[in-house]
Design an enzyme around this catalytic site. Structure first.
Site, mmCIF file in Angstrom:
data_model
loop_
_atom_site.group_PDB
_atom_site.id
_atom_site.type_symbol
_atom_site.label_atom_id
_atom_site.label_comp_id
_atom_site.label_asym_id
_atom_site.label_seq_id
_atom_site.Cartn_x
_atom_site.Cartn_y
_atom_site.Cartn_z
ATOM 1 N N LYS A 3 0.869 -1.166 0.000
ATOM 2 C CA LYS A 3 0.000 0.000 0.000
ATOM 3 C C LYS A 3 0.908 1.218 0.000
ATOM 4 O O LYS A 3 1.784 1.341 0.854
ATOM 5 C CB LYS A 3 -0.891 -0.011 1.245
ATOM 6 C CG LYS A 3 -1.935 1.089 1.273
ATOM 7 C CD LYS A 3 -2.914 0.865 2.410
ATOM 8 C CE LYS A 3 -4.065 1.843 2.330
ATOM 9 N NZ LYS A 3 -5.110 1.560 3.331
ATOM 10 N N ASP A 97 -14.834 2.909 9.942
ATOM 11 C CA ASP A 97 -15.275 2.828 8.544
ATOM 12 C C ASP A 97 -15.672 1.394 8.175
ATOM 13 O O ASP A 97 -15.265 0.879 7.134
ATOM 14 C CB ASP A 97 -14.182 3.343 7.611
ATOM 15 C CG ASP A 97 -14.728 3.758 6.252
ATOM 16 O OD1 ASP A 97 -15.947 4.037 6.150
ATOM 17 O OD2 ASP A 97 -13.954 3.801 5.274
#
Length: 205
Positions: A3, A97
């Site tokens: 990432k 989230d």
């Protein structure tokens, strides 16, 4: 899986802060239902994090074929909740989230993995908490920048509602699950209803 922070955000201290926070949060989490973060660093001004690669599909991708059966949805939410429970009890980390696109089903064994702690926050006694999350899945207190553990409970309820109905949530407006899908048990509908209460005190602990 690597990432990386996009180059255009290199000069933005806010994104640096979020990226570094995710590295700190994930680096300390070690649970079978949470994707593992191995290491992080910077190479040629590129900030990166090496993470466990989960070969599978997101729950969001799978729900496009139609709503889940009750037992399938319960397993997904229960396994996700185990990861959240571990993060809270051991590190006071709230995900902030939870939604179908952040829950993965591993291909080889249908194991549930929670991913993307990029907006996760370790709760502190004094902190300026920003409003982050996804519309429809986030509770009111999170929009006010005051997330807590029961904020994730709300998001779990919203996600469960989506899995069982196939309808993407609209902020703070949820129809009866059994009205849309009569096959759902009354007991499970009560669980979802309690999870989606506006007042955190009225949700599960």
């Amino acid at each position: 899986a690597l990432k990386i922070m996009l180059e255009k955000f290199n000069e933005d201290p806010t994104f640096h802060k979020r990226f570094n926070r995710e590295i700190r949060n994930l680096g300390q989490l070690n649970h079978p239902n949470i994707a593992t973060a191995y290491m992080a660093g910077t190479e040629n001004d590129i900030h990166y994090m090496a993470m466990e690669y989960v070969e599978g599909q997101t729950v969001e991708e799978k729900i496009k074929k139609g709503p889940f059966k009750e037992d399938e949805a319960v397993k997904i939410i229960a396994d996700t909740a185990r990861g959240l429970d571990y993060a809270w009890k051991n590190f006071r980390v709230v995900h902030r989230d939870i939604k179908p696109s952040n829950i993965m089903i591993r291909h080889r064994d249908n194991h549930i993995m929670l991913v993307d702690f990029g907006v996760a926050k370790a709760l502190e006694t004094k902190c300026n908490q920003t409003s982050i999350g996804t519309q429809g899945y986030s509770p009111r207190e999170q929009y006010k920048g005051k997330p807590e553990t029961r904020s994730d409970i709300y998001s779990l309820g919203a996600t469960m509602h989506h899995l069982l109905t196939g309808i993407t949530p609209t902020p703070f407006r949820f129809k009866s699950v059994r009205e849309i899908n009569p096959d759902i048990s009354e007991k499970l509908e009560r669980v979802i209803f309690k999870s989606l209460q506006s007042n955190p005190e009225d949700r599960y602990k």
